[in-house]
Design a protein around this motif. Structure first.
Motif, short mmCIF file in Angstrom:
data_model
loop_
_atom_site.label_atom_id
_atom_site.label_comp_id
_atom_site.label_asym_id
_atom_site.label_seq_id
_atom_site.Cartn_x
_atom_site.Cartn_y
_atom_site.Cartn_z
N GLY A 106 -10.63 -4.24 -10.15
CA GLY A 106 -10.36 -5.16 -9.05
C GLY A 106 -8.88 -5.37 -8.76
N GLU A 149 -9.11 0.25 -9.38
CA GLU A 149 -10.14 -0.25 -8.46
C GLU A 149 -11.30 -0.88 -9.22
OE1 GLU A 149 -11.45 2.86 -5.87
OE2 GLU A 149 -9.48 3.06 -4.94
N THR A 162 -3.91 3.43 -1.39
CA THR A 162 -4.36 2.45 -2.37
C THR A 162 -3.55 1.20 -2.12
OG1 THR A 162 -4.84 2.02 -4.69
CG2 THR A 162 -2.81 3.21 -4.22
N THR A 184 -4.40 -5.64 -4.78
CA THR A 184 -5.14 -6.86 -4.46
C THR A 184 -4.37 -8.08 -5.01
OG1 THR A 184 -6.37 -6.78 -6.53
CG2 THR A 184 -7.35 -5.64 -4.61
N THR A 233 -6.78 -2.96 -7.36
CA THR A 233 -6.43 -2.27 -6.12
C THR A 233 -7.72 -1.99 -5.36
OG1 THR A 233 -6.57 -0.02 -7.03
CG2 THR A 233 -4.41 -1.11 -7.12
N ARG A 234 -7.55 -1.56 -4.11
CA ARG A 234 -8.68 -1.08 -3.30
C ARG A 234 -8.17 0.10 -2.48
NH1 ARG A 234 -7.78 -2.60 1.83
NH2 ARG A 234 -6.43 -4.41 2.16
N ARG A 235 -9.08 0.94 -2.06
CA ARG A 235 -8.71 2.07 -1.21
C ARG A 235 -8.83 1.67 0.25
NH1 ARG A 235 -9.62 7.69 -4.00
NH2 ARG A 235 -9.91 6.94 -6.10
N ASP A 236 -8.01 2.32 1.07
CA ASP A 236 -8.04 2.09 2.50
C ASP A 236 -7.75 3.41 3.18
OD1 ASP A 236 -8.35 0.63 4.81
OD2 ASP A 236 -6.38 -0.34 4.71
N GLU A 272 -5.46 -9.98 -7.28
CA GLU A 272 -5.63 -9.90 -8.72
C GLU A 272 -4.62 -8.93 -9.33
OE1 GLU A 272 -8.06 -9.55 -6.49
OE2 GLU A 272 -9.43 -11.23 -6.88
N GLU A 323 0.82 -1.21 0.00
CA GLU A 323 0.00 0.00 0.00
C GLU A 323 0.86 1.26 0.00
OE1 GLU A 323 -2.24 -0.57 3.63
OE2 GLU A 323 -0.87 0.72 4.74
#
Length: 145
Positions: free
Chosen positions: A86, A83, A102, A105, A88-91, A107, A58
């Motif tokens: 699929g 995102e 960011t 993932t 990455t994802r935000r946190d 994937e 991250e």
């Protein structure tokens, strides 16, 4: 001629023109290969590479922007595309709720691993081709030494 008639500015400009030409040629080949073979853009690939190497996978958005040479607005659009795919994802930062990270993932890691050989092979071929160009060859040889 440069300041004081030294000719340094002209030489610097010529060197920089070579760097820009080399960069453009290599970037074009990398972009084309990654898009055709993996359906991913060069900036997206670079973001996945940086995230894969980061602690815990991250990075803060601004840190990612700095690492891949994008401004804040461009990196926000880039991360939105990652995102949506699929990758990455935000946190949110637990210590600073305003800090947005960011996170790559599984994937995203898999795609980065699949695309890395394409990137490496294309980069080598692009630099080899540029090394055969009489105007760019000396620059490529210098960079590779």
């Amino acid at each position: 001629m440069g300041a004081g008639g030294t000719g340094v500015a002209t030489t610097d400009a010529q060197v920089w023109d070579g760097v820009v030409t080399l960069h453009g040629r290599v970037e074009h080949r990398l972009s084309k290969a990654l898009q055709q073979r993996h359906g991913i853009g060069l900036s997206e690939f670079r973001a996945l590479c940086r995230l894969a190497r980061a602690d815990d996978g991250e990075l803060r958005m601004q840190e990612l922007a700095d690492l891949i040479g994008l401004n804040q607005s461009s990196v926000s659009r880039l991360v939105a595309r990652l995102e949506a795919a699929g990758l990455t994802r935000r946190d949110m930062c637990p210590k600073d709720r305003r800090g947005v990270y960011t996170v790559i993932t599984d994937e995203g890691r898999a795609l980065k691993e699949q695309a890395s050989p394409t990137y490496d092979e294309t980069l080598s071929r692009a630099l080899d081709a540029a090394a055969d160009d009489p105007t760019l060859g000396p620059l490529v040889n210098l960079l590779r030494s």
